[in-house]
Design a protein around this motif. Structure first.
Motif, PDB file in Angstrom:
ATOM      1  N   TYR A  72     -10.682   5.671  -5.567  1.00 37.25           N
ATOM      2  CA  TYR A  72      -9.772   4.602  -5.954  1.00 37.25           C
ATOM      3  C   TYR A  72      -8.619   5.176  -6.780  1.00 37.25           C
ATOM      4  N   ASN A  99      -4.889   3.569  -9.104  1.00 42.44           N
ATOM      5  CA  ASN A  99      -4.085   2.446  -9.565  1.00 42.44           C
ATOM      6  C   ASN A  99      -2.899   2.994 -10.360  1.00 42.44           C
ATOM      7  N   THR A 113       3.231  -2.534  -9.527  1.00 43.79           N
ATOM      8  CA  THR A 113       1.821  -2.153  -9.562  1.00 43.79           C
ATOM      9  C   THR A 113       1.356  -1.848  -8.147  1.00 43.79           C
ATOM     10  N   SER A 139      -2.286  -0.249  -5.958  1.00 45.32           N
ATOM     11  CA  SER A 139      -3.667   0.218  -6.030  1.00 45.32           C
ATOM     12  C   SER A 139      -4.180   0.479  -4.622  1.00 45.32           C
ATOM     13  N   ARG A 177      -8.054   1.773  -2.491  1.00 48.70           N
ATOM     14  CA  ARG A 177      -9.474   2.068  -2.629  1.00 48.70           C
ATOM     15  C   ARG A 177     -10.062   2.257  -1.241  1.00 48.70           C
ATOM     16  N   TRP A 198      -5.882  -1.902  -0.193  1.00 48.94           N
ATOM     17  CA  TRP A 198      -4.733  -1.577  -1.027  1.00 48.94           C
ATOM     18  C   TRP A 198      -4.014  -2.860  -1.407  1.00 48.94           C
TER      19      TRP A 198
END
Length: 372
Positions: free
Chosen positions: A177, A179, A191, A193, A195, A214
């Motif tokens: 993961y 971020n 932002t 992220s 995973r 994502w």
């Protein structure tokens, strides 16, 4: 009659942090937990439950000259369910935190491995006595073969549920993961992220194994702009889009069966397939779009939040017709989809605020439209 449960759980967890540079920290840690549960249901021989059960499983058999035959031993019944669970998690993570001028960046990247193991058993004892802690061995195969001949006030008794069972469940996961958060002047915020998860639930086709989740999001604190009053009021505009998912742990790239005893197997132990293998099993995935705004006026006495969302779920598990040569009428496959979109609004106001009295108002509105 009694129903008692004894259980305990212990957990150990820790995290070690090493400061690699002034901006980067390395973290290593994990968690180990173990739990145990023992549930005992005991119906004594003089209980209404056992009187009813024994009366309804006593038959006048033709081959005995219509002499009474008890299909189950006299006495009580004890059903004991023992379960032991072990959970282990290991995690390695790097953190980056940096502020320079009007810019701020915070990021993490890491990986983890996890195992959840459950071992247990269920025993169903007849002729049980609390005082001597003894039981009588019951011929459950023989009882099952004759129960359809047993009459009771509600009609013929077709079966008695026996609860003997062995349990062994092993779930394993490997995940990576990351971020990242970035802001400029604390007004423009981005932002992102991502995973990726691997599990022993997935099918055998490699193209379904590595499907990352994502999301990306952006926020503009417009109320902080000089031309909009420089924080005299709150006006935040935000947008996000991402993909998340869910996996069903009852299915896999293998047949899932259970032990059965019935007339098809001449009341010997047999295997019944509960869930057929899904070779192309994959994540149930949902694409989510969200657009919103947050407004606040009069020193935050009046607040309004507006949202629009669209959720497109696909590869959902559903029941479909199976190839007749399989030996089953239906199968579970990743073949369904659901689309939801709608609006949400929330309004709050603080009308009166005094030391001994406060009056607030809150109103919510929600509209959703779904298509399967």
């Amino acid at each position: 009659y009694s129903n008692t449960t004894d259980s305990w759980i212990s957990r150990v967890q820790g995290m070690f942090t090493y400061k690699l540079t002034s901006d980067i920290n390395l973290k290593f840690g994990g968690q180990f937990s173990k739990s145990s549960s023992n549930n005992q249901k005991i119906a004594d021989g003089d209980s209404n439950e056992m009187y009813s059960l024994l009366n309804n499983t006593t038959s006048l058999l033709e081959y005995t000259g219509f002499i009474k035959k008890n299909l189950l031993p006299l006495g009580g019944r004890k059903i004991e369910n023992k379960t032991d669970q072990t959970n282990c998690l290991l995690r390695l993570q790097a953190d980056y935190d940096k502020r320079f001028g009007d810019h701020y960046i915070n990021a993490i990247v890491g990986g983890e491995v996890q195992q959840n193991r459950t071992i247990g058993s269920v025993t169903d004892l007849f002729g049980y006595s609390r005082s001597s802690n003894t039981f009588v061995q019951a011929d459950k195969l023989f009882a099952n073969s004759l129960l359809f001949d047993v009459y009771n006030p509600g009609g013929f008794l077709e079966r008695v549920n026996f609860f003997d069972e062995l349990i062994d469940i092993d779930d394993r996961f490997v995940s990576m993961y990351s971020n990242v958060n970035y802001s400029f002047k604390n007004k423009y915020i981005l932002t992102g992220s991502a995973r990726i998860d691997q599990s022993n639930f997935f099918g055998t086709d490699p193209k379904y194994r590595f499907k990352p989740f994502w999301s990306v999001a952006a926020k503009w604190r417009a109320g902080a702009e000089d031309f909009l009053g420089a924080n005299e009021r709150v006006l935040d505009l935000r947008a996000s889009y991402g993909v998340n998912g869910n996996i069903a742990n009852k299915y896999g790239p293998y047949d899932v069966g259970r032990i059965v005893q019935g007339y098809i197997t001449d009341y010997n132990a047999g295997l019944s397939i509960e869930n057929y293998k899904v070779a192309d099993l994959r994540w149930e995935r949902t694409n989510i779009l969200n657009l919103g705004a947050d407004l606040s006026f009069f020193k935050k006495r009046v607040n309004l939040s507006l949202d629009y969302y669209k959720k497109d779920s696909h590869d959902l598990l559903s029941v479909i017709a199976a190839d007749p040569t399989l030996g089953a009428p239906t199968l579970i496959k990743n073949s369904a989809s659901i689309i939801n979109n709608g609006y949400e609004a929330s309004f709050t106001s603080r009308n009166i605020a005094q030391e001994d009295f406060r009056w607030d108002t809150q109103m919510n509105f929600r509209y959703n439209k779904g298509k399967v």
